[in-house]
Each structure stands twice: as C-alpha cells, then as structure tokens.
Motif scaffolding. Structure first.
Motif, PDB file in Angstrom:
ATOM      1  N   ASP A 640       0.828  -1.210   0.000  1.00 53.38           N
ATOM      2  CA  ASP A 640       0.000   0.000   0.000  1.00 53.38           C
ATOM      3  C   ASP A 640       0.863   1.262   0.000  1.00 53.38           C
ATOM      4  O   ASP A 640       0.564   2.230  -0.701  1.00 53.38           O
ATOM      5  CB  ASP A 640      -0.926   0.009   1.222  1.00 53.38           C
ATOM      6  N   SER A 666      -5.953   1.887  -0.586  1.00 54.20           N
ATOM      7  CA  SER A 666      -6.195   2.775   0.550  1.00 54.20           C
ATOM      8  C   SER A 666      -6.825   4.094   0.123  1.00 54.20           C
ATOM      9  O   SER A 666      -6.576   4.610  -0.968  1.00 54.20           O
ATOM     10  CB  SER A 666      -4.871   3.055   1.267  1.00 54.20           C
ATOM     11  N   SER A 748      -2.581   5.765   7.472  1.00 55.63           N
ATOM     12  CA  SER A 748      -3.833   5.012   7.521  1.00 55.63           C
ATOM     13  C   SER A 748      -3.466   3.547   7.606  1.00 55.63           C
ATOM     14  O   SER A 748      -2.319   3.159   7.332  1.00 55.63           O
ATOM     15  CB  SER A 748      -4.689   5.284   6.284  1.00 55.63           C
ATOM     16  N   HIS A 749      -4.436   2.706   7.985  1.00 59.00           N
ATOM     17  CA  HIS A 749      -4.140   1.286   8.196  1.00 59.00           C
ATOM     18  C   HIS A 749      -5.138   0.427   7.424  1.00 59.00           C
ATOM     19  O   HIS A 749      -6.353   0.550   7.610  1.00 59.00           O
ATOM     20  CB  HIS A 749      -4.185   0.945   9.682  1.00 59.00           C
ATOM     21  N   VAL A 750      -4.590  -0.418   6.556  1.00 57.59           N
ATOM     22  CA  VAL A 750      -5.400  -1.354   5.782  1.00 57.59           C
ATOM     23  C   VAL A 750      -5.115  -2.763   6.292  1.00 57.59           C
ATOM     24  O   VAL A 750      -3.955  -3.159   6.414  1.00 57.59           O
ATOM     25  CB  VAL A 750      -5.073  -1.266   4.274  1.00 57.59           C
ATOM     26  N   GLU A 791     -13.748   5.406   6.965  1.00 60.75           N
ATOM     27  CA  GLU A 791     -13.490   3.973   7.065  1.00 60.75           C
ATOM     28  C   GLU A 791     -14.234   3.235   5.959  1.00 60.75           C
ATOM     29  O   GLU A 791     -15.212   3.734   5.400  1.00 60.75           O
ATOM     30  CB  GLU A 791     -13.957   3.431   8.426  1.00 60.75           C
ATOM     31  N   GLU A 809     -10.240  -0.631   6.181  1.00 59.44           N
ATOM     32  CA  GLU A 809      -9.291   0.468   6.417  1.00 59.44           C
ATOM     33  C   GLU A 809      -9.856   1.421   7.455  1.00 59.44           C
ATOM     34  O   GLU A 809     -11.058   1.714   7.480  1.00 59.44           O
ATOM     35  CB  GLU A 809      -9.009   1.233   5.126  1.00 59.44           C
ATOM     36  N   ALA A 816      -9.336  -1.106  12.129  1.00 56.65           N
ATOM     37  CA  ALA A 816      -9.298  -1.762  10.815  1.00 56.65           C
ATOM     38  C   ALA A 816      -9.408  -3.274  10.964  1.00 56.65           C
ATOM     39  O   ALA A 816     -10.141  -3.942  10.222  1.00 56.65           O
ATOM     40  CB  ALA A 816      -8.021  -1.383  10.078  1.00 56.65           C
TER      41      ALA A 816
END
Length: 835
Positions: A640, A666, A748-750, A791, A809, A816
């Motif tokens: 990502d 993302s 950000s977190h996927v 989200e 995400e 997440a």
C-alpha cells in the motif's frame, strides 16, 4: 398473449450429441427438450406460439408440425442474419399489439408462467424478467430487485468479483409492445448486454419475478446427465411417456411395447422407452433407455442415458455415460463417468473408455482398445480452462504436451488461418516442453509462430503490437506453487485475453472439431532475434537519460533468477545507474518462492541496501512483471505504501491526469489525488481490468498493492523494468529518496483477511450482504465495498479459490482489524444459515 420460443441453439457444449441435432431437440426423458417447453406453455394457457429457428430447422418443424397434436398453433421463423437475442425477437414479432412472452426452447423448467404473467400485470411493468436463484451464478445475468420486484441492478455474465447476488435471469421475459420500440431493427441487439441495461438507465418499468420451481440450463454434458437424474427423482414436474409401474418402491416407467425380462433388475428411477428391450440379468439404475434401444444380457447401466436405437452388449458396463442414437456398445466394454458416444458409433468388445472421453458420430473403437485421457485432466477441465493467471494446472499431469497441443490448436483456430503469433517461456525445462507442444498445435491450424524463447513477460507483450501480431503466449512455472504451470495468452494489444475470447477458445477446445490445415498450409515457425533490442530501445525512448545520469544513483537489484537479468543491465547502463546485482542468473529450481522464501529475499535486500548505503533496493519477480521496493534506509515498503509513493511521484512530476487503482486500495490515494489535482479511478483488481483501464485517455499510472505498476506511455501492462526506470527518473528529477517522501503520505491502516466460502454459496452471501447494507454507501465495482466516512470494509469473492477476501481500512490499526473480523464473522454466519 402470444409466446415466442427461442430455438436456434447449436448446443456446442453438448457435442458430440448435437452434431446432427439442434439443442432444442435433444431428448430429455425420451422427449425433446423443446416439447417439454411447449407442453409447459400449453399448461399455462399459451396456445399461440412462434418458434425462432436457425440450426437444422427442418428437424424441429418435422417433429412439431403445426403444433396441433400438442394443442397449440405453432409457426416458425428463421432470421436471415445473426441479430442477437433481442434483435431476433424484434424480427419475429415486429411491433406487436399485445404482450409477448419470450422463452428459451433449450432450458428445462416447470415454472408457473401464469403466475409470472399475473405479477407482470399487477406491477404494470413494461418488461419482466423471470428470475431464479442458483449456486453458480457466473454464466448468467445477475439481478438485484427492490422489495416490490423493481430491478435496480443488472449485470450480464459477471466475474466472481462482480457477483452481487445469486439471483439470475432465466431467459424468460414478458414484454409490452412499448419495449419493442427500443430495439433497433435489422441489426444485432442483445437483451442482457444492451436492451435491459438501456431500460434500466432510462428508469423504465423493468421488474423481476423470482419464480418458484425447477430451472436448469442444460448447457453441457454434465448438466444434461444431472437434469435426467432430477427428472427421474421427481424434482422436475414434467410429463414422462409411458406408465409408472405400480407395486414397487422404485420410480419405473415403461412406454408402449417396452419389454423388460423378469430376470432383469431395475432400481432407483428408470424410464424404458417405446419398443425398447431389457434382457435377462441386466441391471439398470437411475437411467433412461431410449425408444427401440436394447440392453442385452448381464449388462450394467447406471446413471446413464441411451438414445433411440442404442444397443448395449452382453456384460457391458456403463457408469454415468451417454450413448447416442443408433450407437453400439459391444460385449464387456466399459464406459467410465462422463463418457459421451456420438450417433452410430461402435465401441468394440472388451474396450475401455476412460472418464470424460467423447467419441464423435460414426467413429469406431476397436475391440480391446483403451481410449484414455487423464482422469485428473478430465475433472480439471470439465467446465472452464481459464483462471486468473491464464490456463493453470499440474505440470505434465493436467497441463501435459497432449493438452498443450490441443489448446494451441483451439487458440489458433479462434484466430484464423495465416495469422501470426509470438510464443515465449521461462527457463524451466518443463516450460520448454509445453511451449513446443503449444507451438505444434498453433502450427497445425495454419498459424505462423515467432518463438522468442526465454523472455520476461513484459518483453513478450511489447512485441505483439510492435510487430502487428494477432496475439502471443507465455509458458511459465507458477511463481506461487512449484507443482503448477501457467499458460498465459495475450491479444493483439498485448493484454490478457478478454473473457469473451477465453470463452471462444474454451468452446473450440471442448468441441474438438476445429479446422486442421492441409500439409501445404501449416504454419511457419521462425525465431526472431531483435525482440529484446526493440523492447530496450522503446523503453529508453520514454525516459530522459541525462536527468537520470546526472543523479548518479546507486541501487541494489535482485533479479530473482529470472530472464530480466539478460536484458535490464544494458538499460540501466545506458542510464548511468550503478547496480549491485543479486541472483542475476537463470536457475530453474528457484522460480517459485514460498512466502517465507520471499520474505527472506526482501530481508536480504534490506540488509545489503543498509550496509552499502544504496539509494534504493529493488526485487523483481521472476517473470519481470512485479517490483518490490526497499528505501534508502533499508525499510521494506509494504504494498500500500509503495503504491502511494509511486503515485505521489507521478503526481509531482506529471501534469494532472488520472491514476487508476483497485477498489481495495487505501483512501490515502484519494487524498493524494485531491491535493495534486489528479482524478482517481477505482477498478476491478484483475490484471486484464487494470490493463484495460490503462488504455483510457489521460491515464498517467495504474498501480496495485501487490507490486504491479503500469505506465501507459510505454505499454498497458505490468512491467517491472519500466516501473523501475520511471521510478529512477522521477527520483532524479525531484532529487528525492523514498524514505524522505514517506512523511508526505497520510497515515492510515489497511487490514486484509480471508474467510472460507464454497463457490456455490458465494452468490447467496453477496445477496445477504447487499440486503444487510441497504441504505449505506456501497460500491459494486468488484465485490461489495461499504464506505463509512473515512473507514470502509470490502468483501471480494476469489475467482479461483473457495474463499472471500475481506479488506478494511481505518485511521486506527485495531479498528481496521475489527472491521475485517466483524465482516468475516457475518459471512460465516450467513453460510451457516444457508445463505
């Protein structure tokens, strides 16, 4: 209301049974399929019938006549050209003054058509599709309806990523006269691809009636045999000729003049046709014996269908086989599961036909012979050849030289004579063997072959449009599994074959009757020498060499034992890049990598970059399509983040345009695009879909989270060498390194996960998911993606494996993960409930 029966089908996938008979006339329980349709129409009050014919029309008209014996009036029309489904109906009825029901003459159903008409009238619909729910929705048009039945979404023959329901279009329509004004006359026009999407787009009254009852598209030999089993077991309500025998727990029908010896054993469901004979000691279970057929003493027939005047000799054994009209199976022969014997063929005494063998009409198998194909092959290729990575199977077992030659013939036949293609392979000895067999098949149908030999996949793709070829291929050991082998096919633009082209090849492959060139018309084999030079020159023309040279970049490059090691050094040398090369030689034992091996390669690359103080670390995949990056600090860049950095560099070095990413990328990509005045387009994640998106106007970059990047200015395909060259130029132009650029990417977190789900349950799960998210912000580009402010979470059916990919995400890592786990639990619960 009149009814129109579509009866022009060839029944290609039912060959060899349909070589001399149109699909609507294929017998089902000793009655033509179309006769079941006519009787159904009559039962529900339709007596004014028309039939649209095309293939062998006299077979149909000769059987039905004017329809009087079935209580209907039947008229016939034959289009003079291929007008498509809707165009053919327009040809038949013109501009009618009354409603018209359209129904296929080659599907089996016992739907209450009167109830469908009542639904249509109650809703005051302009067009009503009759719908049903199935376990495998891929071959059909998928439909979503609102509570009152109004259709809100329709997609013709989707891929798994596009399956949003298990509710499908059955090909039965009720149409008002106003609809026919929307069908252009005298040209090809299709219900599913053109008319219904147009009506939906215009907001017209298009409804779907979910019918109760039985429906099956008898599309191939397996479906044909299973439909007979449904008929015998009472799941299909249809008239069976003859009388059901009383005094037995079994479902046995004997037609007029049928003879069954008292010493014969009939069990399960059995139909014995008019004038047929079953001799002493014969054992028949769950089978249909055609009119005038003979089963001789001691023969065993299980789960099979014998057509009119077929003959099974003494002691012969048939296991789930089909025997055509007038064909003979002699004494002690053995027919295994899935065998189909064409009309008037002769199967010799004590011979054996292995699973899924097909014998064409008028052929003869000698006494004692064994006609064989691999059992694994027969099972593996029973429905479809192509998957996500082309044609994939066990090397030299499923994908054998015999298989590859036949596949090459089918691909060549789909192109036509005197066309030219390019072939290539990786450096494994098995790939070389299969590539040669594939070439033989192509040459045998009159296609010229330029064999490039060992080459990276992007180099092969580049040659095709550059040389004006009709297509190409690449044979490789799978990078994901040491036991598998892939055969990838490319079209005239160098893209993966479109689904409709894949289906055309599959039809030719399974028909097995494609053209073979005469001796003086076979293809010509040549070995081009300038292929790699052409690619190198083309790639270097897209880059400002002086900009890169001035930067004096130093990189560590892992070639992963692939053929790019023979091409890329010259390109990087022209750019003045100092390269520390790793694994820059061919090793056929190192083509495939396990997850642990891949991780160790990245860790090694990271350590060397850090130790040597290099500007960049690069790991290519063996085929030269994917690239994995390590920054100047030795940090391994997750997919990502690598995608975001590549996009950011493009946005800072090129004028505003379009960047294309998969639906699961993302939301950081949206923010970057907005900041830099770029348009972000989300696409399905398959290589073909992303490559097609690359052909759009103004597209500067196409990228995915798994290391695939397309720079359309060079070619519309994943190309690791091109991606590295473009990356180096952008870094040089901006005088920046990747680690310093990371802080410009919003955090950000996927999270990604998988949940098991059998293929037959995927459509039901998608239907339940859409119902559960009604009113929310939902995207259906691929699978279902639900947006909740900043989200989102998505469920995407895997096209090849029995599972869903679940991706979520959030700005918070734990949130997440929670989104993904919650959706996985819901999918599992829906499966338990019988979605």
């Amino acid at each position: 209301m009149r009814a129109l029966i579509m009866a022009g089908g060839f029944g290609t996938r039912l060959r060899p049974l349909t070589t001399h008979v149109p699909k609507p006339m294929v017998p089902m329980g000793n009655v033509p399929i179309m006769e079941h349709t006519v009787r159904l129409l009559h039962r529900h009050g339709f007596t004014d019938l028309q039939a649209l014919l095309y293939f062998l029309p006299e077979t149909i008209t000769g059987h039905f006549g004017d329809g009087g014996r079935l209580g209907v009036t039947l008229r016939y029309l034959t289009p003079t050209a291929d007008l498509g489904t809707a165009g053919a109906v327009k040809f038949a009825v013109g501009t009618p003054a009354e409603s018209v029901l359209v129904i296929s003459g080659d599907v089996l159903t016992d739907f209450d058509l009167a109830a469908a008409v009542a639904f249509h009238r109650e809703r005051r619909a302009e067009a009503t599709m009759v719908l049903t729910r199935v376990q495998h929705p891929l071959p059909y048009g998928i439909v979503i309806t609102a509570e009152a039945g109004r259709i809100t979404r329709f997609l013709e023959k989707p891929g798994w990523g596009e399956v949003f329901s298990d509710t499908i279009n059955t090909g039965i329509y009720i149409l008002e006269p106003s609809v026919f004004d929307a069908i252009p006359p005298h040209r090809e026009y299709d219900f599913g691809k053109e008319l219904f999407p147009a009506l939906l787009a215009e907001g017209r009254r298009l409804y779907g009636h979910v019918a109760e009852g039985y429906w099956r598209d008898v599309g191939d030999l397996t479906e044909y045999r299973l439909a007979h089993l449904d008929l015998l077991q009472g799941r299909l309500r249809a008239e069976i000729p003859g009388r059901r025998q009383p005094g037995t727990a079994h479902r046995i029908w004997l037609d007029d003049f049928a003879q069954v010896n008292s010493a014969a054993a009939l069990t399960g469901g059995v139909i014995v046709g008019r004038g047929a004979r079953v001799e002493a000691g014969a054992r028949i279970a769950d089978s249909v014996i055609g009119p005038g057929a003979i089963v001789e003493e001691g023969a065993e027939v299980t789960g099979s269908v014998l057509w009119e005047a077929a003959r099974v000799g003494p002691g012969a054994v048939l296991k789930e086989a089909i025997v055509g009209r007038g064909a003979t199976v002699r004494a002690k022969a053995f027919l295994a599961e899935g065998v189909a014997v064409g009309d008037f063929s002769k199967i010799g005494e004590s011979s054996a036909l292995k699973a899924n063998v097909k014998v064409w009409p008028y052929k003869e198998v000698e006494d004692g012979a064994t006609l064989a194909v691999s059992l694994v092959w027969g099972e593996r290729w029973s429905r479809a050849l192509f998957g996500r990575y082309g044609v994939t199977g066990l090397a030299n077992i499923e994908v054998s030289p015999e298989f590859a030659s036949k596949l090459g013939g089918a691909v060549g036949a789909s192109l036509g004579k005197r066309r030219a293609v390019i072939t290539s392979r990786d450096h494994h000895k098995t790939s070389r063997m299969i590539n040669r067999a594939l070439m033989a098949g192509l040459l045998s149908v009159g296609v010229d072959v330029h064999d490039l030999g060992v080459a990276p996949i992007p180099v092969v793709r580049y040659q095709i449009p550059a040389l004006g070829l009709a297509g190409g291929s690449h044979v490789r050991k799978s990078p994901y599994d040491r036991e598998l082998l892939d055969i990838k096919f490319f079209d005239a633009r160098g893209l993966d074959l479109a689904p409709e082209r894949e289906k055309a090849v599959e039809r030719l492959f399974f028909r097995e009757d494609f053209y073979r060139a005469p001796t003086d018309e076979t293809g010509v084999l040549s070995f081009p020498h300038a292929g790699t030079d052409r690619y190198c020159d083309g790639l270097l023309r897209t880059v400002d060499r002086e900009v890169v040279r001035r930067a004096q970049l130093r990189i560590v490059l892992d070639y992963a034992f692939g053929p790019a090691s023979a091409i890329f050094p010259a390109i990087l040398g022209e750019l003045g890049v100092e390269v520390i090369s790793l694994n820059a030689y061919l090793d056929e034992t190192r083509i495939a990598k396990t997850t642990d091996e891949f991780r160790r390669s990245l860790d090694q690359l990271s350590n060397i970059v850090r130790t040597l103080g290099a500007d960049l670390g690069v790991l290519l995949d063996t085929g030269g399509e994917k690239v994995f990056l390590v920054d100047e600090k030795g940090e391994i860049l997750p997919g990502d983040l690598a995608l975001a950095l590549m996009a950011l560099l493009v946005m800072r070095t090129q004028p505003p345009g379009t960047v294309v990413v998969p639906i699961t990328a993302s939301q950081v990509m949206d923010r970057l695009a907005e900041e830099h005045g770029f348009r972000l387009l989300r696409s399905r994640g398959s290589p073909r879909s992303l490559a097609e998106a690359a052909l759009g106007a103004g597209v500067a970059l196409v990228g995915e989270e798994l290391g695939g990047f397309i720079f359309p200015a060079f070619q519309p395909a994943f190309d690791a060498m091109a991606a590295v060259v473009e990356l180096l130029e952008m870094m040089a132009r901006l005088e920046v390194r990747l680690h310093t650029l990371v802080r410009a990417v919003p955090e950000s977190h996927v999270t990604r996960g998988e949940v098991p789900c059998p293929n037959e349950e995927k459509g039901g799960v998608m239907r339940r998911l859409l119902a559960a998210t009604k009113g929310q912000a939902v995207e259906l580009v691929e699978g279902v993606r639900i947006r909740m402010g900043e989200e989102w979470v998505a469920a995407i059916p895997d096209p090849d494996r029995a599972c869903f990919h679940v991706v979520g995400e959030s700005a918070d890592r734990e949130r997440a993960r929670a989104l993904v786990e919650e959706l996985k639990e819901r999918i599992t619960a829906w499966r338990r409930e019988g979605a």
